[in-house]
Design a protein around this motif. Structure first.
Motif, PDB file in Angstrom:
ATOM      1  N   ASP A   1      -2.672   4.608  -2.850  1.00 43.83           N
ATOM      2  CA  ASP A   1      -3.872   4.030  -2.245  1.00 43.83           C
ATOM      3  C   ASP A   1      -4.588   5.034  -1.354  1.00 43.83           C
ATOM      4  O   ASP A   1      -5.809   4.958  -1.198  1.00 43.83           O
ATOM      5  CB  ASP A   1      -3.495   2.795  -1.413  1.00 43.83           C
ATOM      6  CG  ASP A   1      -2.937   1.679  -2.268  1.00 43.83           C
ATOM      7  OD1 ASP A   1      -3.720   1.042  -3.000  1.00 43.83           O
ATOM      8  OD2 ASP A   1      -1.715   1.461  -2.229  1.00 43.83           O
ATOM      9  N   LEU A   2      -3.824   5.953  -0.775  1.00 45.25           N
ATOM     10  CA  LEU A   2      -4.435   6.923   0.127  1.00 45.25           C
ATOM     11  C   LEU A   2      -3.648   8.226   0.075  1.00 45.25           C
ATOM     12  O   LEU A   2      -2.412   8.214   0.135  1.00 45.25           O
ATOM     13  CB  LEU A   2      -4.445   6.365   1.557  1.00 45.25           C
ATOM     14  CG  LEU A   2      -5.235   7.128   2.622  1.00 45.25           C
ATOM     15  CD1 LEU A   2      -5.745   6.161   3.698  1.00 45.25           C
ATOM     16  CD2 LEU A   2      -4.402   8.217   3.281  1.00 45.25           C
TER      17      LEU A   2
ATOM     18  N   ILE B   1       0.905   5.447   0.727  1.00 42.40           N
ATOM     19  CA  ILE B   1       0.251   6.622   1.313  1.00 42.40           C
ATOM     20  C   ILE B   1       1.077   7.851   0.960  1.00 42.40           C
ATOM     21  O   ILE B   1       2.305   7.837   1.058  1.00 42.40           O
ATOM     22  CB  ILE B   1       0.173   6.495   2.851  1.00 42.40           C
ATOM     23  CG1 ILE B   1      -0.602   5.249   3.266  1.00 42.40           C
ATOM     24  CG2 ILE B   1      -0.446   7.745   3.472  1.00 42.40           C
ATOM     25  CD1 ILE B   1      -0.520   4.970   4.769  1.00 42.40           C
TER      26      ILE B   1
ATOM     27  N   TYR C   1       0.856  -1.191   0.000  1.00 39.26           N
ATOM     28  CA  TYR C   1       0.000   0.000   0.000  1.00 39.26           C
ATOM     29  C   TYR C   1       0.888   1.235   0.000  1.00 39.26           C
ATOM     30  O   TYR C   1       1.965   1.240   0.596  1.00 39.26           O
ATOM     31  CB  TYR C   1      -0.902   0.021   1.240  1.00 39.26           C
ATOM     32  CG  TYR C   1      -1.839  -1.146   1.345  1.00 39.26           C
ATOM     33  CD1 TYR C   1      -3.122  -1.087   0.799  1.00 39.26           C
ATOM     34  CD2 TYR C   1      -1.445  -2.311   1.984  1.00 39.26           C
ATOM     35  CE1 TYR C   1      -3.983  -2.166   0.891  1.00 39.26           C
ATOM     36  CE2 TYR C   1      -2.301  -3.399   2.086  1.00 39.26           C
ATOM     37  CZ  TYR C   1      -3.567  -3.324   1.538  1.00 39.26           C
ATOM     38  OH  TYR C   1      -4.417  -4.401   1.630  1.00 39.26           O
TER      39      TYR C   1
ATOM     40  N   ARG D   1     -14.602   9.386  -3.794  1.00 36.84           N
ATOM     41  CA  ARG D   1     -13.292   8.960  -3.294  1.00 36.84           C
ATOM     42  C   ARG D   1     -12.729   9.942  -2.265  1.00 36.84           C
ATOM     43  O   ARG D   1     -11.733   9.643  -1.593  1.00 36.84           O
ATOM     44  CB  ARG D   1     -12.308   8.796  -4.447  1.00 36.84           C
ATOM     45  CG  ARG D   1     -12.688   7.724  -5.450  1.00 36.84           C
ATOM     46  CD  ARG D   1     -11.734   7.721  -6.631  1.00 36.84           C
ATOM     47  NE  ARG D   1     -11.782   8.986  -7.370  1.00 36.84           N
ATOM     48  CZ  ARG D   1     -10.988   9.291  -8.399  1.00 36.84           C
ATOM     49  NH1 ARG D   1     -10.065   8.421  -8.778  1.00 36.84           N
ATOM     50  NH2 ARG D   1     -11.113  10.447  -9.014  1.00 36.84           N
TER      51      ARG D   1
ATOM     52  N   LYS E   1     -14.675   3.778   6.078  1.00 38.81           N
ATOM     53  CA  LYS E   1     -13.685   3.067   5.267  1.00 38.81           C
ATOM     54  C   LYS E   1     -12.759   2.279   6.186  1.00 38.81           C
ATOM     55  O   LYS E   1     -12.181   2.831   7.125  1.00 38.81           O
ATOM     56  CB  LYS E   1     -12.862   4.069   4.458  1.00 38.81           C
ATOM     57  CG  LYS E   1     -11.733   3.465   3.638  1.00 38.81           C
ATOM     58  CD  LYS E   1     -12.226   2.785   2.385  1.00 38.81           C
ATOM     59  CE  LYS E   1     -11.066   2.341   1.517  1.00 38.81           C
ATOM     60  NZ  LYS E   1     -11.484   1.666   0.297  1.00 38.81           N
TER      61      LYS E   1
ATOM     62  N   ILE F   1      -8.212  12.011   1.891  1.00 40.38           N
ATOM     63  CA  ILE F   1      -8.747  12.546   3.136  1.00 40.38           C
ATOM     64  C   ILE F   1      -8.324  14.005   3.266  1.00 40.38           C
ATOM     65  O   ILE F   1      -7.144  14.331   3.118  1.00 40.38           O
ATOM     66  CB  ILE F   1      -8.235  11.738   4.348  1.00 40.38           C
ATOM     67  CG1 ILE F   1      -8.687  10.283   4.245  1.00 40.38           C
ATOM     68  CG2 ILE F   1      -8.710  12.352   5.656  1.00 40.38           C
ATOM     69  CD1 ILE F   1      -8.099   9.382   5.306  1.00 40.38           C
TER      70      ILE F   1
ATOM     71  N   GLY G   1      -8.884   3.720  -4.107  1.00 39.16           N
ATOM     72  CA  GLY G   1      -8.083   4.712  -3.413  1.00 39.16           C
ATOM     73  C   GLY G   1      -8.939   5.850  -2.893  1.00 39.16           C
ATOM     74  O   GLY G   1     -10.022   6.132  -3.424  1.00 39.16           O
ATOM     75  N   ILE G   2      -8.455   6.541  -1.844  1.00 38.59           N
ATOM     76  CA  ILE G   2      -9.218   7.628  -1.232  1.00 38.59           C
ATOM     77  C   ILE G   2      -8.316   8.822  -0.943  1.00 38.59           C
ATOM     78  O   ILE G   2      -7.100   8.701  -0.854  1.00 38.59           O
ATOM     79  CB  ILE G   2      -9.912   7.186   0.079  1.00 38.59           C
ATOM     80  CG1 ILE G   2      -8.867   6.716   1.102  1.00 38.59           C
ATOM     81  CG2 ILE G   2     -10.946   6.107  -0.188  1.00 38.59           C
ATOM     82  CD1 ILE G   2      -9.458   6.448   2.491  1.00 38.59           C
TER      83      ILE G   2
ATOM     84  N   ILE H   1      -5.817   7.478  10.105  1.00 45.03           N
ATOM     85  CA  ILE H   1      -5.383   6.555   9.052  1.00 45.03           C
ATOM     86  C   ILE H   1      -4.976   5.210   9.644  1.00 45.03           C
ATOM     87  O   ILE H   1      -5.258   4.150   9.074  1.00 45.03           O
ATOM     88  CB  ILE H   1      -4.231   7.178   8.235  1.00 45.03           C
ATOM     89  CG1 ILE H   1      -4.758   8.373   7.450  1.00 45.03           C
ATOM     90  CG2 ILE H   1      -3.605   6.159   7.301  1.00 45.03           C
ATOM     91  CD1 ILE H   1      -3.692   9.156   6.723  1.00 45.03           C
TER      92      ILE H   1
ATOM     93  N   LEU I   1      -4.699   7.897  -8.027  1.00 45.60           N
ATOM     94  CA  LEU I   1      -5.311   6.915  -7.133  1.00 45.60           C
ATOM     95  C   LEU I   1      -5.515   5.577  -7.831  1.00 45.60           C
ATOM     96  O   LEU I   1      -5.937   5.510  -8.985  1.00 45.60           O
ATOM     97  CB  LEU I   1      -6.657   7.415  -6.621  1.00 45.60           C
ATOM     98  CG  LEU I   1      -6.645   8.570  -5.613  1.00 45.60           C
ATOM     99  CD1 LEU I   1      -8.072   8.979  -5.286  1.00 45.60           C
ATOM    100  CD2 LEU I   1      -5.894   8.196  -4.339  1.00 45.60           C
TER     101      LEU I   1
END
Length: 570
Positions: free
Chosen positions: A67-68, A5, A3, A104, A176, A90, A87-88, A132, A83
Motif C-alpha cells: 500500500d505504501l 508498508i 495495510y 503515485r 494524501k 514516497i 498505493g503510493i 507516514i 503497489l
C-alpha cells in the motif's frame, strides 16, 4: 482491513529503526502486526527493506502487494509494480537525483527540510516516520511516545532532536490521507523469535550461554547477554564454535542448565562435541538458526535446509530431540520443553529456527499467559540418601518409573561423579567389553528414544478438517499455513509440525494420517530444494504426498505466491 508498508534503503540509513518504530506504533494502537526484514550481508550500502503489515485482520506471514513504499534508495522505486490500487511511493527526488512523474509517486524533500531546521541528514528516517503516521491520521502524541521509548537510553539532546524531526514530518503538507478503521483492541505486545527463545531459555533456568557470533543466531546471544546480570547468567563469547559447545557441556556437567547457539557452519564445527554430549549423557540445548548454505551461503537470508542434518549430525548412534517452533510463542514453550527433556533424559536438544522466524515481529495480546516448567532433575548435596553406591551410568532398573540414574553434581557429594568419552561401564570408566557396550546402547539409545516419543506432541490442525486440500509444513511456515487457511477463496486444511524428531508415535498421529488419506491433494510446503521434511514424514508414516511447494531463493513464502501455486496444482 490490512495495510502493508515497505521501507527501503541502504544499510546504515536507519531502516530497521524505522520499521520497528512502525511495528511498535501500530501494535500500541491495538492493531495486529506482522513485520519482517530483508537485508544484505554488509554494514553499509546495499539494498535492504523492512516490511510491516498491520490492520484489524489476523496476520501471520508476508504479503506480496504493498500500500505504501518509503524509499531512501533508487532500488526502492522499482517496487511500484507491487503497489495495490491507490498505493503510493514516497521519496526524496533531490537526494536520489531522480524525478518520477507517475502520480503515485510523492516527492518529499526530507534532507532539505532537515537542513532548514538545522538538523543532520541522519534524522530523515524520523521525519519520514512522522510523515507516514500523519498520512494514516495518527495523533502525534503516539509517535512522540514511540520515539521516546526507542531512544530512552540516549542523551536528552538526542531525544529532543528526534522530537524536532517528528514535528517536521507532521508539518509537511501531505494531501494524501488514510483514515484507519478502529482497532477495537487494547495495546498489543511484540515478540520476535529471538525474544521468544531468550524468554524460554531464561524461564527454564538457563545459567550458562556460550556462543561465537553467527547470523542469524546472534540475536539470542545478545538478548540473553542483556538480561544476564538480572537473572544471574554467565554469558561467554568463545573464540569459536568448538569452544562454545564444549564450554556449555562443561557447565552442564558441573551442575547448571547450559545452552549454545549457532548457524549451520558453526554447527558443523560442533559435531564432535555433540557426540560427546550423547556418549557422556550430558544434557545441553543447542540453538541451530538456519540460513542458506553450503559454506557461507546467504549469510542474512532464510532457508529450512538443515532439518535432516540436525537429526543425523554427530558420529555414532545416540538420541536427541529436534524442535522447530513456528512462531515466537512456540519459541518460548519449545525452548522450555527442550530444556526439560534434555535434563530428564540426559540428551542434547536442538531448537531449529531460521532467519525469517528469529527476525520477524508478531503482535500478541498483553495478557498473553506463559507457563514454564523448571524442574531440577539433578542429584545435589541433600539428595544422595538413596544413592549410596552411586554409578553415573548404572544399567536400567525397569522397576522404577524413570530408571535412569540422575546426573549428580560434582562437588555436591562425597561420591565420585565420573564419565568418559570412550565407551564406559556403569561407573564411567573405559571398557572394551562387548556385553557392556550392548547394554549401554540399549540404555543410552533404545530406551531413551522410545520414551522420549511419548512426550512428543502431535501436529496442530488449522482450517476445515474435511477439506480435500491439505497443506503440511513445519517450523517457520506456520504463518503461511495459517494465512492460506484464512483465505476466503478455497477451503484448505493445514497441518503443522513443530516437534519434528522424533516424530510423534503413530497412535498420536491417527488424525493426521486420516485427514491425509481422505484428501484429494496433499501438499508438503517447505523452504528447501530437496524436500527434507517431505522425506522425513513419508519415511516415518509410510505414505506419499501428492504434491509439494518448495522455495529456496533465500526468501520466505508470501501469501499470494503460495495461493498461486495451489491454483497451479489444481
Amino acid at each position: 482491513m490490512n495495510y502493508t508498508i515497505r521501507i527501503c534503503g541502504e544499510a546504515g540509513q536507519g531502516i530497521q529503526t524505522t520499521g520497528e518504530g512502525f511495528s511498535r506504533l501500530f501494535s500500541s494502537l491495538g492493531y495486529n502486526v506482522f513485520s519482517f526484514q530483508d537485508y544484505e550481508s554488509r554494514i553499509r550500502g546495499g539494498h535492504n527493506f523492512y516490511q510491516i503489515t498491520f490492520g484489524t485482520d489476523e496476520i501471520f506471514a508476508p504479503k506480496k502487494f504493498l500500500d505504501l513504499v518509503l524509499t531512501f534508495d533508487k532500488k526502492g522505486l522499482e517496487y511500484k509494480n507491487l503497489l495495490r490500487n491507490n498505493g503510493i511511493v514516497i521519496y526524496d527526488a533531490n537526494s536520489l537525483k531522480q524525478n518520477e512523474y507517475d502520480e503515485r509517486f510523492i516527492n518529499c524533500p526530507f534532507r532539505e527540510l532537515l537542513k532548514n531546521a538545522g538538523l543532520k541528514n541522519i534524522y530523515e528516517n524520523i521525519v519520514s516516520f512522522a510523515l507516514i503516521a500523519n498520512i494514516f491520521s495518527i495523533d502525534k502524541k503516539y509517535v512522540y511516545k514511540v520515539i521516546h521509548d526507542i531512544f530512552v537510553n540516549k542523551p536528552d539532546e538526542i531525544i529532543e532532536q528526534n522530537m524536532k524531526a517528528v514535528d517536521i514530518g507532521y508539518d509537511f503538507d501531505m494531501k494524501k490521507k488514510i483514515n484507519l478503521p478502529a482497532s477495537n483492541s487494547e495495546e498489543k505486545i511484540l515478540l520476535s523469535g529471538i525474544r521468544g527463545i531468550g524468554i524460554g531459555a531464561i524461564g527454564s533456568g538457563c545459567k550458562f550461554y556460550s556462543a561465537y557470533p553467527m547470523t542469524p543466531s546472534t540475536g539470542v546471544f545478545q538478548y540473553i547477554g542483556e538480561h544476564a546480570k538480572k537473572f544471574n547468567i554467565v554469558v561467554e563469547q568463545a573464540e569459536d564454535e568448538i569452544s562454545a559447545i564444549n564450554m556449555a557441556i562443561g557447565a552442564s556437567f558441573a551442575g547448571v542448565r547450559a545452552m549454545t547457539g549457532t548457524s549451520g557452519g558453526g554447527f558443523a564445527l560442533m559435531n564432535e562435541a555433540l557426540s560427546l554430549s550423547g556418549m557422556t549423557e550430558t544434557p545441553i540445548v543447542i540453538l541451530l538458526s538456519q540460513r542458506p548454505g553450503p559454506a557461507t551461503g546467504f549469510p542474512t537470508r532464510t532457508e529450512q535446509g538443515e532439518l535432516l542434518y540436525a537429526i543425523h549430525a554427530g558420529h555414532g548412534e545416540f538420541p536427541r530431540i529436534v524442535f522447530a517452533p513456528g512462531d515466537p510463542f512456540e519459541c518460548i514453550h519449545l525452548t522450555n520443553k527442550a530444556f526439560d527433556l534434555a535434563e530428564k533424559y540426559q540428551i542434547p536438544a536442538i531448537i531449529l529456527t531460521d532467519q525469517h522466524l528469529v527476525d520477524s515481529l508478531y503482535s500478541y495480546k498483553k495478557d498473553l499467559k506463559i507457563e514454564l516448567k523448571n524442574r531440577d532433575y539433578r542429584l545435589r548435596s541433600t539428595d544422595f540418601e538413596n544413592y549410596q553406591d552411586y554409578k553415573r551410568h548404572k544399567f536400567l532398573d525397569f522397576n522404577k518409573s524413570n530408571p535412569l540414574t540422575p546426573l549428580a553434581v560434582p562437588g555436591d557429594s562425597k561420591q565420585l561423579v565420573f564419565t568418559d568419552s570412550d565407551e564406559h561401564d556403569e561407573v564411567g570408566h573405559i571398557t572394551e567389553d562387548g556385553e557392556i557396550r550392548k547394554k549401554m546402547l540399549e540404555r543410552r539409545y533404545f530406551w531413551k528414544i522410545e520414551n522420549i516419543r511419548k512426550y512428543i506432541s502431535p501436529p496442530k490442525f488449522y482450517g476445515n478438517k474435511d477439506s480435500k486440500i491439505v497443506l503440511v509444513g513445519f517450523g517457520s511456515n506456520l504463518g503461511i499455513l495459517r494465512e492460506i487457511v484464512n483465505n476466503k477463496k478455497i477451503s484448505v486444511c493445514a497441518i503443522h509440525f513443530s516437534e519434528v524428531f522424533p516424530l510423534p508415535i503413530r497412535e498420536n498421529s491417527y488424525e493426521f494420517l486420516n485427514i491425509i488419506s481422505k484428501s484429494n491433494l496433499s501438499i508438503c510446503i517447505e523452504n528447501n530444494a530437496s524436500g527434507q521434511f517431505q522425506k522425513l514424514v513419508e519415511s516415518e508414516y509410510g505414505f506419499k504426498f501428492s504434491h509439494y511447494i518448495r522455495k529456496y531463493d533465500g526468501r520466505p513464502f508470501n501469501y499470494e505466491e503460495v495461493l498461486e501455486d495451489i491454483y497451479a496444482i489444481l
